[in-house]
Structures are given as C-alpha cells and as structure tokens.
Write a protein that holds these residues in place. Structure first.
Motif, mmCIF file in Angstrom:
data_model
loop_
_atom_site.group_PDB
_atom_site.id
_atom_site.type_symbol
_atom_site.label_atom_id
_atom_site.label_comp_id
_atom_site.label_asym_id
_atom_site.label_seq_id
_atom_site.Cartn_x
_atom_site.Cartn_y
_atom_site.Cartn_z
ATOM 1 N N GLU A 9 88.610 89.388 -69.566
ATOM 2 C CA GLU A 9 89.586 88.784 -70.462
ATOM 3 C C GLU A 9 88.943 87.750 -71.382
ATOM 4 O O GLU A 9 89.250 87.683 -72.569
ATOM 5 N N LYS A 13 88.922 87.793 -75.501
ATOM 6 C CA LYS A 13 89.423 86.663 -76.277
ATOM 7 C C LYS A 13 88.354 86.165 -77.256
ATOM 8 O O LYS A 13 88.633 85.916 -78.428
ATOM 9 N N THR A 17 88.581 86.120 -81.362
ATOM 10 C CA THR A 17 88.526 84.924 -82.212
ATOM 11 C C THR A 17 87.337 84.976 -83.167
ATOM 12 O O THR A 17 87.454 84.568 -84.319
ATOM 13 N N ALA A 73 93.825 90.887 -75.989
ATOM 14 C CA ALA A 73 93.380 89.562 -76.431
ATOM 15 C C ALA A 73 94.568 88.711 -76.869
ATOM 16 O O ALA A 73 94.677 87.538 -76.503
ATOM 17 N N ILE A 77 95.871 85.050 -75.525
ATOM 18 C CA ILE A 77 96.046 83.914 -76.435
ATOM 19 C C ILE A 77 97.489 83.412 -76.385
ATOM 20 O O ILE A 77 97.746 82.205 -76.375
ATOM 21 N N GLU A 106 95.858 80.893 -68.483
ATOM 22 C CA GLU A 106 95.976 82.086 -69.342
ATOM 23 C C GLU A 106 95.674 83.378 -68.591
ATOM 24 O O GLU A 106 95.991 84.463 -69.076
#
Lengths: 221, 221
Positions: A9, A13, A17, A73, A77, A106
């Motif tokens: 994960e 992420k 980004t 993702a 977030i 998260e």
DNA sequence: TTGAATTTTTAGACTAGTCTAAAAATTGTT
DNA sequence: AACAATTTTTAGACTAGTCTAAAAATTCAA
C-alpha cells in the motif's frame, strides 16, 4: 477487492503522489528515494505489484499505476485524510501532530469503517492541511484556482489554501509564524537569484525559500 | 517503551487472557490453539519474548508474563476496548460488527491518541460487550458481583453484564433472541446431564448450552 | 558513436514469522 | 519403575521484505 500488505500500500501511495507532479513513468531511483529504501528493493516490489496488475512495469522503463492501482492508492489517501480530519476535528490534535498517526490508520481495512467515519465527520472536502479528500468512488473534487506559492507574482494578495503534511517540523514552523489555512498574505517581493519569496503575514514580513514556497498552495484574491 | 510487532502484541494479549482463567503457567499447546497456529511457531515466539523480558519461559514448562509483559498486554486490551466503544457509540456499529476492526486498531502506536480517544468517549468504564476498559495506568476497576451464567442457580433473577466479543455469529445470535447488556433474565432450570441452562428472556424461554453459558456474565439481583 | 557515468537489475544473504517432520522431554498408567 | 502416549522442541524449509555487491542496460557527452 485484492488484499494488500502495508508495504504494498505504501508503494502504491508513493507512486501515485509522485505521478501527480511527474509526466510519464516513475523511475526506480525516484521511488527508492521517496520510500527511503534501496533501488533493488524497489525493483522486487515493482515486479510483485506488476504481477498483481496494480501497475505496469518494464525493466529499466520505470512504472505507472493501472486504474486498479490508482483506485487502491486513492482509497488509502482517502483514509489518511479522513483520519487526519478526525484527529484534528474530534481529538483536538494540532495539524502538525497527525501525519504519523494517520500513516498507521490509513492501513486499517474496512470500507464500512471509512465510509462511516466520513459521515461522522460530515463528509469533509479537505483535510486539516487543505488537501482534498477523495470520495467513496475515488473522485477528487477539483479545488478552484489554487496555485503554488512558488508560482505567485509580486503584488498578489492571496489566501493560504493548503500545505504539505508530511514534515512535522515544517508545520511547526508555520504555526510559529502564524500561518494557517485561510490566512491572508501579500506577496511583497521575489529574489531572482535564489527564488526566495518575501511575504507579509499578519503585518509581519517573512521570507520563504523556493523549497518551502513549493509546499504551500494559495488562492489569489 | 519497547516497540513490538503486531504478532508479538497478539501473543502477549493471548497469554494475558489465557492467564485470566488459568492458574500457573500457560502451555505451548494451549497458546497454539488460541493463536490458531502450530506449537513450533509458539516455541519460537516464546523464546523471543523471553529474550525481551516480557515473559518467563523455560523449556517444557510453559510461560507466564512478567509485569512488563502484563502492562503491554493491558495497553493493547485498553486500546481494543476503547476503539470498540468508539465504533459503537460514535459510528453506530452493532456490537457484533466491531471485533475484527478493533483487532486492527488495537495495534496503532500512540499513547497520546489512546488517551485522547478515552477522553473523547467520556472515559468509559466498560466496552460495548460489558468488558472493563483498563485505565491509563493499566488498572482494571473491579466489576462488582459478576458471575458467569454457567454458575447461576435455578430461581435466580439477574441482569446481563457482559458477553464474549470475539465471535460475530454468537453476538448475532444474542441480538436475534433479544439479549443485550442490561437485559433481565430468570434462570428457570438447569439440565444436569449436559449443563444446559433454561432462561426466560423478555417472556420467551431460551436454552443455552454450557459453552454459551460460560461466555455470558450476569449480576444477580 | 563510443566510452564513461549513471541507473537498474540480478544474485545471494539476512530477519521475522510461519510450517512440517522428526527428535526429545514429560506425563500417565500399569 | 518402565513403557506408551502426549507434549514440546529442534531442524530445516518457505515467503515477504529488505540489504549489499556485482552485473547489465541505459544515458550522456565528447
């Protein structure tokens, strides 16, 4: 939905980004730097995530998320930003104290929990740092006419709309100079040789390096 | 404070709960069964936790938590029960839906978060299943004159004070028959040959096996 | 366009946690 | 007290994720 490890994960992420402000594929080294790890570790993980069809990867060519990967993702977030909002709005944490805790939260697996939390918080649109919170469907509502402080022009008057959330000390510094979401600023000057920007905040002059100016987004008035 | 992995924390919690209703050391097999794993895996983990001085362990003699180990276990149980309370009280989950999510949330590392959550919830004394919530200091307030339903005597009238939280289907069953915390019951009969207990709940007769009766605690009126 | 610098991958090793199968210790029974 | 049954440990293997060091591919610059 495919069950992922925390590490997987975190890679998704990070790739997401990085893709936000990079055209084309993300390189192995770029990702290694972001993940505070070695390129060889990244290569291994890219192979695995490619196998799971969360991203496209070809040797020496970097990677790019598939739609599946993107929606994973975005889900992470979404959780990160909802939890940050919870911590600040409900538990009275400062915006500079919540990133690390949200990095853990998260990864909690329960869509039901996420959606109920969203509701409990009143379906917030942005997190405590001004970052937009993706909806259930992964859609991010476009935030109107925001630009980076680094792109401002002298003489401009603007409102602080968002700041990067991942460096506690940076946020503590912003607290110290009285800069919050919604604070009004005036762009007084820009130094050509190093890109520094001189700004008036609450009747005080403050100078921001270009590095900092890239981490603050504003809405010109 | 020593930083532990989720797996280590789960072992500590399991040992702690087993110790609650067992005199003396916990055997390797007992723990393996609780952890849904193999005895050999348990042996490995016991060595590691002994190394870290969280428990005492001698070959073939089982294990027992040290004070350090106990306080770690209590901290995890505290978090588990606070999060369950949050999920039920604030996010409107049913008591049968929260165990799995709390199993994840209990591993979030931040004492500050735990204590603020406690405050946000109004310093609850028991979780949604009636289990006492350990305080900051790890102390559990003794719950007055609670006994197991299995220890009740015929003719007794009592109030439901607590139920085991770790089997969703069991809790769903309790919902179905209208049994909640605070529900009043009358013990009508006990069957000698299998230990079953016949109980009156909201004007309806229900029969509980001894296994179930051991998972329900009551306060005689 | 070729050689040097850089980037990326491979190969092999390590830790944490788990497993199976076999060996060792303990327990229980006569 | 000796043997059988049970419990527990050891030995060796596997996966996930990471690392270092070396090899391979790509990029860049003269």
């Amino acid at each position: 939905m495919l069950r992922l490890t925390q590490s997987e994960e975190n890679y998704l992420k990070a790739i997401f980004t990085l893709s936000q402000d990079t055209e084309g594929a993300i390189s192995t080294n770029e990702l290694a730097e972001k993940m505070l790890t070695k390129a060889s570790s990244v290569t291994d993980m890219l192979k695995k995530l490619c196998e799971k069809e969360l991203l496209e990867y070809q040797k020496y060519q970097g990677c790019a998320l598939t739609n599946e990967g993107k929606s994973h993702a975005l889900a992470i977030i979404r959780k990160h930003r909802l939890w940050e909002t919870f911590l600040v709005d409900k538990l009275s944490f400062g915006w500079d104290e919540v990133h690390e805790i949200a990095e853990q939260l998260e990864h909690i697996q329960s869509t039901e929990l996420t959606d109920r939390l969203d509701e409990f918080l009143g379906f917030p649109k942005v997190d405590p740092h001004g970052e937009p919170i993706p909806g259930k469907d992964g859609r991010i509502e476009s935030v109107s006419n925001r630009i980076l402080l680094s792109e401002s022009v002298v003489g401009m008057r603007a409102i602080i709309m968002g700041v990067e959330d991942d460096q506690t000390e940076f946020l503590q510094y912003l607290n110290k100079i009285g800069l919050h979401l919604g604070t009004q600023i005036d762009i007084l000057d820009k130094l050509n040789f190093d890109g520094s920007i001189i700004v008036m905040i609450n009747d005080k002059q403050v100078q921001f390096s270009i590095t900092i100016a890239k981490q603050i987004s504003i809405k010109p008035l």
